[in-house]
Design an enzyme around this catalytic site. Structure first.
Site, mmCIF file in Angstrom:
data_model
loop_
_atom_site.group_PDB
_atom_site.id
_atom_site.type_symbol
_atom_site.label_atom_id
_atom_site.label_comp_id
_atom_site.label_asym_id
_atom_site.label_seq_id
_atom_site.Cartn_x
_atom_site.Cartn_y
_atom_site.Cartn_z
ATOM 1 N N GLU A 78 0.803 -1.225 0.000
ATOM 2 C CA GLU A 78 0.000 0.000 0.000
ATOM 3 C C GLU A 78 0.840 1.281 0.000
ATOM 4 O O GLU A 78 0.359 2.333 0.419
ATOM 5 C CB GLU A 78 -0.951 -0.008 1.186
ATOM 6 C CG GLU A 78 -2.017 -1.083 1.106
ATOM 7 C CD GLU A 78 -3.123 -0.851 2.113
ATOM 8 O OE1 GLU A 78 -4.209 -0.430 1.698
ATOM 9 O OE2 GLU A 78 -2.880 -1.080 3.318
ATOM 10 N N HIS A 97 -0.497 5.379 8.105
ATOM 11 C CA HIS A 97 -1.647 4.533 7.795
ATOM 12 C C HIS A 97 -1.772 3.483 8.883
ATOM 13 O O HIS A 97 -0.791 2.814 9.240
ATOM 14 C CB HIS A 97 -1.475 3.846 6.442
ATOM 15 C CG HIS A 97 -2.522 2.826 6.157
ATOM 16 N ND1 HIS A 97 -3.874 3.099 6.219
ATOM 17 C CD2 HIS A 97 -2.432 1.507 5.820
ATOM 18 C CE1 HIS A 97 -4.559 2.009 5.932
ATOM 19 N NE2 HIS A 97 -3.711 1.024 5.684
ATOM 20 N N HIS A 99 -4.634 0.567 11.065
ATOM 21 C CA HIS A 99 -5.868 -0.214 11.115
ATOM 22 C C HIS A 99 -6.448 -0.229 12.533
ATOM 23 O O HIS A 99 -7.169 -1.156 12.893
ATOM 24 C CB HIS A 99 -5.610 -1.662 10.689
ATOM 25 C CG HIS A 99 -4.945 -1.806 9.366
ATOM 26 N ND1 HIS A 99 -4.060 -2.826 9.090
ATOM 27 C CD2 HIS A 99 -5.016 -1.066 8.232
ATOM 28 C CE1 HIS A 99 -3.621 -2.715 7.853
ATOM 29 N NE2 HIS A 99 -4.183 -1.648 7.303
ATOM 30 N N HIS A 167 -11.436 -0.894 6.523
ATOM 31 C CA HIS A 167 -9.983 -0.986 6.404
ATOM 32 C C HIS A 167 -9.253 -0.295 7.554
ATOM 33 O O HIS A 167 -8.620 -0.938 8.370
ATOM 34 C CB HIS A 167 -9.580 -0.383 5.057
ATOM 35 C CG HIS A 167 -8.142 -0.568 4.696
ATOM 36 N ND1 HIS A 167 -7.680 -0.424 3.402
ATOM 37 C CD2 HIS A 167 -7.046 -0.862 5.431
ATOM 38 C CE1 HIS A 167 -6.380 -0.629 3.360
ATOM 39 N NE2 HIS A 167 -5.968 -0.898 4.589
#
Length: 237
Positions: A78, A97, A99, A167
């Site tokens: 990603e 980023h 989760h 996500h």
């Protein structure tokens, strides 16, 4: 921001360890920083659990997220999140980023993530939700291409954070410490907001004006938590 690449890499490694130590990332998730000398490049670890990242693991990418210098190591799938955000947002110097579980429900609900206390004042301008199905149909939810990364960056717009349905979320900052701060306090805000909603009464969120006032104050004290976290989770040998 440190003046030399070596110092910047040190902070990037520290950011990986800090985010893992704070529970913002686990075996997954990543943090990057724009190259200090080449704004059309960014630094990001090879594909590795954040807690295990060292200076030797850092790779250099262009804004199309291609590894430079013939680096053959496996990158994060990603990485396009980072390249496309840097391409769209010249003000952004660092991207995280995650989760984190507390945030995910807000990406699946019609209840918006809103600032419930001063530490999350950066959420005041809104947190959009990226729905990958709108442009790409059924996927594995991952941002695997530049086109998907560009769509995510477009949804982020000029905000500090964007949620990703099913996500996780991304935050951006003008420095590594700011991006790490925002990633952590977005997670805490999500947890506190759910607790407040569960009480059953009305929830009073930060007013835009008071949130903006704290954001201005916070710029002068970011080094305090950053120094603490760095000493706790990424001490020098």
């Amino acid at each position: 921001m440190p003046n030399t690449p070596a110092e910047l890499i040190d902070d990037l490694v520290a950011a990986n360890r800090i985010l893992a130590g704070l529970g913002v990332v686990d075996g997954f998730g990543h943090v990057s920083v724009r190259h200090p000398d080449h704004p059309d490049r960014y630094l990001l670890s090879r594909s590795l659990a954040p807690e295990q990242v060292s200076a030797a693991d850092i790779m250099v990418f262009d804004l199309r997220s291609s590894a430079l210098g013939g680096d053959p190591r496996t990158p994060y799938l990603e990485r396009f999140i980072h390249g496309e955000i840097y391409a769209r947002r010249p003000d952004v110097q660092s991207v995280v980023h995650s989760h984190a579980a507390a945030v995910v429900p807000f990406a699946a609900s019609t209840v918006p993530l809103r600032p419930i206390y001063h530490m999350s004042a950066f959420l005041r301008t809104g947190v959009p939700v990226f729905e990958i199905r709108e442009k790409f149909g059924m996927t594995d939810m991952l941002i695997r291409t530049n086109a998907q990364g560009a769509a995510l960056a477009e949804k982020l717009g000029d905000q500090a954070a964007v949620l990703m349905r099913g996500h996780g979320y991304c935050v951006v900052g003008s420095s590594i410490p700011e991006a790490v701060f925002r990633a952590y306090y977005a997670q805490l805000n999500a947890d506190l907001q759910q607790r407040a909603i569960a009480l059953g009464g009305g929830v009073i969120y930060l007013d835009d004006e008071e949130a903006a006032k704290y954001d201005e104050t916070n710029r002068g004290v970011l080094n305090r938590p950053w120094t603490l976290w760095k000493a706790r989770f990424a001490p020098r040998a």
